[in-house]
Write a protein that holds these residues in place. Structure first.
Motif, PDB file in Angstrom:
ATOM      1  N   LYS A   1      -9.041  22.381  -0.606  1.00 40.27           N
ATOM      2  CA  LYS A   1     -10.432  21.939  -0.803  1.00 40.27           C
ATOM      3  C   LYS A   1     -10.564  21.082  -2.047  1.00 40.27           C
ATOM      4  CE  LYS A   1     -12.397  25.956   1.459  1.00 40.27           C
ATOM      5  NZ  LYS A   1     -13.064  27.246   1.250  1.00 40.27           N
ATOM      6  N   ARG A   2      -9.916  21.504  -3.127  1.00 35.87           N
ATOM      7  CA  ARG A   2     -10.001  20.710  -4.361  1.00 35.87           C
ATOM      8  C   ARG A   2      -9.378  19.334  -4.180  1.00 35.87           C
ATOM      9  NH1 ARG A   2      -8.622  24.119  -9.718  1.00 35.87           N
ATOM     10  NH2 ARG A   2      -8.426  22.003 -10.532  1.00 35.87           N
ATOM     11  N   LEU A   3      -8.230  19.279  -3.513  1.00 38.86           N
ATOM     12  CA  LEU A   3      -7.576  17.981  -3.302  1.00 38.86           C
ATOM     13  C   LEU A   3      -8.413  17.092  -2.385  1.00 38.86           C
ATOM     14  CD1 LEU A   3      -3.877  19.190  -2.986  1.00 38.86           C
ATOM     15  CD2 LEU A   3      -4.897  17.940  -4.911  1.00 38.86           C
ATOM     16  N   LEU A   4      -8.961  17.648  -1.330  1.00 38.69           N
ATOM     17  CA  LEU A   4      -9.819  16.873  -0.434  1.00 38.69           C
ATOM     18  C   LEU A   4     -11.051  16.376  -1.161  1.00 38.69           C
ATOM     19  CD1 LEU A   4     -10.593  15.805   2.374  1.00 38.69           C
ATOM     20  CD2 LEU A   4     -11.634  18.040   2.827  1.00 38.69           C
ATOM     21  N   THR A   5     -11.685  17.245  -1.932  1.00 42.76           N
ATOM     22  CA  THR A   5     -12.875  16.856  -2.696  1.00 42.76           C
ATOM     23  C   THR A   5     -12.540  15.730  -3.661  1.00 42.76           C
ATOM     24  OG1 THR A   5     -13.792  19.081  -2.500  1.00 42.76           O
ATOM     25  CG2 THR A   5     -14.655  17.715  -4.277  1.00 42.76           C
ATOM     26  N   LEU A   6     -11.402  15.814  -4.328  1.00 38.00           N
ATOM     27  CA  LEU A   6     -10.987  14.766  -5.260  1.00 38.00           C
ATOM     28  C   LEU A   6     -10.809  13.439  -4.540  1.00 38.00           C
ATOM     29  CD1 LEU A   6      -9.950  13.837  -8.070  1.00 38.00           C
ATOM     30  CD2 LEU A   6      -7.671  14.437  -7.256  1.00 38.00           C
ATOM     31  N   VAL A   7     -10.054  13.431  -3.456  1.00 41.95           N
ATOM     32  CA  VAL A   7      -9.811  12.185  -2.722  1.00 41.95           C
ATOM     33  C   VAL A   7     -11.124  11.598  -2.213  1.00 41.95           C
ATOM     34  CG1 VAL A   7      -8.721  11.200  -0.673  1.00 41.95           C
ATOM     35  CG2 VAL A   7      -7.425  12.758  -2.123  1.00 41.95           C
TER      36      VAL A   7
ATOM     37  N   PRO B   1       0.830  -1.216   0.000  1.00 47.44           N
ATOM     38  CA  PRO B   1       0.000   0.000   0.000  1.00 47.44           C
ATOM     39  C   PRO B   1       0.858   1.256   0.000  1.00 47.44           C
ATOM     40  CG  PRO B   1       0.003  -1.003   2.177  1.00 47.44           C
ATOM     41  CD  PRO B   1       0.747  -1.945   1.267  1.00 47.44           C
ATOM     42  N   LEU B   2       0.283   2.333  -0.514  1.00 48.37           N
ATOM     43  CA  LEU B   2       0.964   3.622  -0.581  1.00 48.37           C
ATOM     44  C   LEU B   2       0.356   4.597   0.422  1.00 48.37           C
ATOM     45  CD1 LEU B   2       1.096   4.308  -4.426  1.00 48.37           C
ATOM     46  CD2 LEU B   2       2.970   3.581  -2.975  1.00 48.37           C
ATOM     47  N   TYR B   3       1.189   5.447   0.949  1.00 49.88           N
ATOM     48  CA  TYR B   3       0.739   6.609   1.693  1.00 49.88           C
ATOM     49  C   TYR B   3       1.209   7.803   0.877  1.00 49.88           C
ATOM     50  CZ  TYR B   3      -0.066  10.087   5.235  1.00 49.88           C
ATOM     51  OH  TYR B   3      -0.531  11.190   5.900  1.00 49.88           O
ATOM     52  N   ILE B   4       0.309   8.721   0.572  1.00 48.25           N
ATOM     53  CA  ILE B   4       0.646   9.862  -0.279  1.00 48.25           C
ATOM     54  C   ILE B   4       0.726  11.118   0.581  1.00 48.25           C
ATOM     55  CG2 ILE B   4      -0.104  11.296  -2.215  1.00 48.25           C
ATOM     56  CD1 ILE B   4      -1.671   8.814  -3.230  1.00 48.25           C
ATOM     57  N   SER B   5       1.852  11.781   0.516  1.00 45.21           N
ATOM     58  CA  SER B   5       2.026  13.070   1.174  1.00 45.21           C
ATOM     59  C   SER B   5       2.271  14.104   0.083  1.00 45.21           C
ATOM     60  CB  SER B   5       3.208  13.030   2.148  1.00 45.21           C
ATOM     61  OG  SER B   5       3.324  14.264   2.812  1.00 45.21           O
ATOM     62  N   ILE B   6       1.371  15.057  -0.030  1.00 39.07           N
ATOM     63  CA  ILE B   6       1.467  16.079  -1.069  1.00 39.07           C
ATOM     64  C   ILE B   6       1.982  17.364  -0.436  1.00 39.07           C
ATOM     65  CG2 ILE B   6       0.180  17.457  -2.757  1.00 39.07           C
ATOM     66  CD1 ILE B   6      -1.962  15.146  -2.616  1.00 39.07           C
ATOM     67  N   ASP B   7       3.133  17.811  -0.885  1.00 36.82           N
ATOM     68  CA  ASP B   7       3.670  19.089  -0.432  1.00 36.82           C
ATOM     69  C   ASP B   7       3.368  20.103  -1.532  1.00 36.82           C
ATOM     70  OD1 ASP B   7       5.158  21.302   0.367  1.00 36.82           O
ATOM     71  OD2 ASP B   7       6.753  20.062   1.212  1.00 36.82           O
TER      72      ASP B   7
ATOM     73  N   SER C   1      -3.206  32.392   1.690  1.00 41.08           N
ATOM     74  CA  SER C   1      -4.203  31.604   2.416  1.00 41.08           C
ATOM     75  C   SER C   1      -5.403  31.288   1.527  1.00 41.08           C
ATOM     76  CB  SER C   1      -4.648  32.363   3.662  1.00 41.08           C
ATOM     77  OG  SER C   1      -5.642  31.638   4.341  1.00 41.08           O
ATOM     78  N   PHE C   2      -5.854  32.256   0.763  1.00 43.14           N
ATOM     79  CA  PHE C   2      -6.999  32.049  -0.129  1.00 43.14           C
ATOM     80  C   PHE C   2      -6.679  31.000  -1.194  1.00 43.14           C
ATOM     81  CE2 PHE C   2      -9.275  33.093  -4.055  1.00 43.14           C
ATOM     82  CZ  PHE C   2     -10.590  32.980  -3.613  1.00 43.14           C
ATOM     83  N   ILE C   3      -5.553  31.163  -1.888  1.00 42.67           N
ATOM     84  CA  ILE C   3      -5.173  30.228  -2.956  1.00 42.67           C
ATOM     85  C   ILE C   3      -4.915  28.835  -2.389  1.00 42.67           C
ATOM     86  CG2 ILE C   3      -3.336  29.690  -4.631  1.00 42.67           C
ATOM     87  CD1 ILE C   3      -3.222  32.740  -5.180  1.00 42.67           C
ATOM     88  N   ASN C   4      -4.161  28.747  -1.293  1.00 42.55           N
ATOM     89  CA  ASN C   4      -3.838  27.441  -0.713  1.00 42.55           C
ATOM     90  C   ASN C   4      -5.070  26.750  -0.152  1.00 42.55           C
ATOM     91  OD1 ASN C   4      -1.223  27.914  -1.437  1.00 42.55           O
ATOM     92  ND2 ASN C   4      -0.498  28.373   0.601  1.00 42.55           N
TER      93      ASN C   4
ATOM     94  N   VAL D   1      -1.855  16.593   3.001  1.00 38.15           N
ATOM     95  CA  VAL D   1      -1.442  17.752   2.218  1.00 38.15           C
ATOM     96  C   VAL D   1      -0.730  18.708   3.162  1.00 38.15           C
ATOM     97  CG1 VAL D   1      -2.202  19.677   0.780  1.00 38.15           C
ATOM     98  CG2 VAL D   1      -3.435  17.497   0.674  1.00 38.15           C
ATOM     99  N   CYS D   2       0.454  19.137   2.780  1.00 36.65           N
ATOM    100  CA  CYS D   2       1.209  20.085   3.594  1.00 36.65           C
ATOM    101  C   CYS D   2       1.777  21.167   2.692  1.00 36.65           C
ATOM    102  CB  CYS D   2       2.318  19.368   4.358  1.00 36.65           C
ATOM    103  SG  CYS D   2       3.561  18.600   3.294  1.00 36.65           S
ATOM    104  N   GLY D   3       2.487  22.097   3.285  1.00 35.82           N
ATOM    105  CA  GLY D   3       3.138  23.140   2.506  1.00 35.82           C
ATOM    106  C   GLY D   3       2.424  24.469   2.565  1.00 35.82           C
TER     107      GLY D   3
END
Length: 162
Positions: free
Chosen positions: A147-153, A75-81, A139-142, A122-124
């Motif tokens: 939200k987009r990444l969470l919605t996708l997952v 299994p994979l664990y994905i950490s997105i920076d 803060s607005f852009i990040n 997701v970090c960074g």
């Protein structure tokens, strides 16, 4: 892959080294988008457990297929920076990558639906208060990217191979 700067404090610069040193279950770390000088600085004792892809390699069919084949047994664990992303997709106050959020989403869809994933983070975030306007914009852009990444997952949770 850095050594912790303050005793045993784990930070964004050293957590991969710490986990490689302490977790006997970790088989391999895949890093996408690292700069060449960072790759060359990896100590030799970690080279067989860390594999690098530049920002575009996994969009090439043969490299993508190789990555998927290498990751079907464990299994994979994905950490997105977010520092892999371009300035339109995320704002960081350190290294800034060139990957678009749309391309990251395409890559995540592929990985989440073709491999077994046990978790994603997701970090960074923008961490240094420059001026109020820069911090608010970051803060607005990040936040939108988060939200987009969470919605996708979450939208793929029924397709994720766990």
């Amino acid at each position: 892959m850095q050594t912790a700067r303050f005793n045993d404090m784990i930070s964004c610069g050293c957590w991969i080294k710490v986990i490689l040193d302490t977790n006997p279950y970790l088989r391999k770390v895949y890093i996408i988008g690292a700069k060449e000088e960072s790759i060359n600085a990896i100590p030799s004792q970690y080279r067989n457990r860390v594999k690098f892809y530049n920002e575009t390699e996994l969009f090439q069919e043969d490299r993508r297929n190789q990555f998927i084949l290498e990751n079907t047994d464990h299994p994979l664990y994905i950490s997105i920076d977010k520092d892999i992303l371009n300035a339109t997709s995320a704002i960081t106050n350190w290294d800034q990558g060139s990957l678009s959020l749309e391309n990251l989403e395409k890559l995540l869809i592929l990985i989440l639906t073709k491999t077994r994933v046990i978790g994603v983070d997701v970090c960074g975030e923008y961490s240094e208060p420059a001026n109020v306007f820069s911090a608010k914009r970051a803060s607005f852009i990040n936040s939108n990217t988060n939200k987009r990444l969470l919605t996708l997952v979450l939208s793929l949770k029924n397709m994720i191979h766990i």
